[in-house]
Design a protein around this motif. Structure first.
Motif, short mmCIF file in Angstrom:
data_model
loop_
_atom_site.label_atom_id
_atom_site.label_comp_id
_atom_site.label_asym_id
_atom_site.label_seq_id
_atom_site.Cartn_x
_atom_site.Cartn_y
_atom_site.Cartn_z
N ALA A 186 0.13 7.82 -7.09
CA ALA A 186 -0.68 6.76 -7.69
C ALA A 186 0.13 5.47 -7.84
N ARG A 187 1.40 5.60 -8.21
CA ARG A 187 2.24 4.41 -8.37
C ARG A 187 2.48 3.75 -7.01
N ARG A 188 2.74 4.55 -5.97
CA ARG A 188 2.93 3.99 -4.62
C ARG A 188 1.69 3.26 -4.14
N ARG A 189 0.53 3.87 -4.39
CA ARG A 189 -0.72 3.26 -3.97
C ARG A 189 -0.96 1.95 -4.72
N THR A 190 -0.65 1.90 -6.00
CA THR A 190 -0.84 0.70 -6.79
C THR A 190 0.09 -0.41 -6.33
N VAL A 191 1.35 -0.08 -6.05
CA VAL A 191 2.31 -1.09 -5.60
C VAL A 191 1.91 -1.63 -4.24
N LYS A 192 1.53 -0.77 -3.31
CA LYS A 192 1.13 -1.22 -1.98
C LYS A 192 -0.13 -2.08 -2.05
N ALA A 193 -1.07 -1.69 -2.89
CA ALA A 193 -2.32 -2.45 -3.00
C ALA A 193 -2.07 -3.81 -3.63
N SER A 194 -1.12 -3.89 -4.57
CA SER A 194 -0.85 -5.17 -5.21
C SER A 194 -0.11 -6.12 -4.26
N MET A 195 0.61 -5.57 -3.28
CA MET A 195 1.30 -6.41 -2.31
C MET A 195 0.40 -6.75 -1.13
N GLY A 196 -0.83 -6.25 -1.13
CA GLY A 196 -1.77 -6.58 -0.08
C GLY A 196 -1.63 -5.73 1.16
N GLU A 197 -0.81 -4.68 1.09
CA GLU A 197 -0.64 -3.81 2.26
C GLU A 197 -1.79 -2.83 2.35
N GLU A 198 -1.99 -2.33 3.55
CA GLU A 198 -2.99 -1.29 3.77
C GLU A 198 -2.42 0.03 3.28
N VAL A 199 -3.19 0.76 2.48
CA VAL A 199 -2.73 2.03 1.92
C VAL A 199 -3.15 3.15 2.85
N GLU A 200 -2.16 3.90 3.36
CA GLU A 200 -2.44 5.02 4.24
C GLU A 200 -2.65 6.27 3.39
#
Length: 158
Positions: free
Chosen positions: A117-131
């Motif tokens: 969940a933390r990885r997904r939140t960090v990636k989403a906040s940086m605008g990256e596509e979440v795999e």
């Protein structure tokens, strides 16, 4: 056509509300109480749906079926009682086992779920596509090294 009184509908709604609220708690004893209260709410709802008391649903040879009780809600209520009893015994055993092994009945967070969940939140906040792969290269997902969380498991403390 049977009608349910407003007071009984409120009682069923309160039983369901309290039961679902207790099911969402982290303590296994509260979950157990939630299952019991929810079971009582289901039994009351089934009995209310069956209608008022009537003659036994046994035909005595006459063709008149007016005024006979519907046996289906009674059979469903009996089934609900058995299911609630089975769930109660299972949750009691689970709570006892948790108390013996850990010393409390709190359900703990899964470290792997928190890390993902933390990885997904960090990636989403940086605008990256979440795999949705869930795996990191070179790290065993079940290992302590895979977790970015400094919290250690309480099972290792004993």
């Amino acid at each position: 056509m049977t009608t349910i009184s407003l007071a009984m509908a409120v009682v069923v709604a309160v039983l369901y509300s309290v039961g679902f609220y207790l099911l969402l708690q982290r303590s296994l004893m509260r979950v157990l109480l939630g299952v019991v209260v929810l079971g009582h709410g289901a039994n009351l709802l089934l009995q209310l749906a069956g209608g008022p008391p009537a003659r036994p649903p046994i035909l005595d040879g006459t063709g008149d079926t007016a005024g006979l009780a519907d046996p289906l809600p009674q059979a469903l209520a009996l089934t609900a009682v058995v299911i609630t009893f089975a769930m109660t015994t299972y949750l009691l055993a689970l709570g006892y086992r948790s108390w013996v092994l850990v010393g409390h009945d709190e359900v703990q967070d899964d470290l792997e779920d928190r890390r993902i969940a933390r990885r997904r939140t960090v990636k989403a906040s940086m605008g990256e596509e979440v795999e949705e792969t869930g795996d990191e290269v070179g790290v065993d997902p079940g290992s302590a090294a895979a977790s970015d969380d400094p919290v250690t498991s309480t099972a290792d403390v004993r």
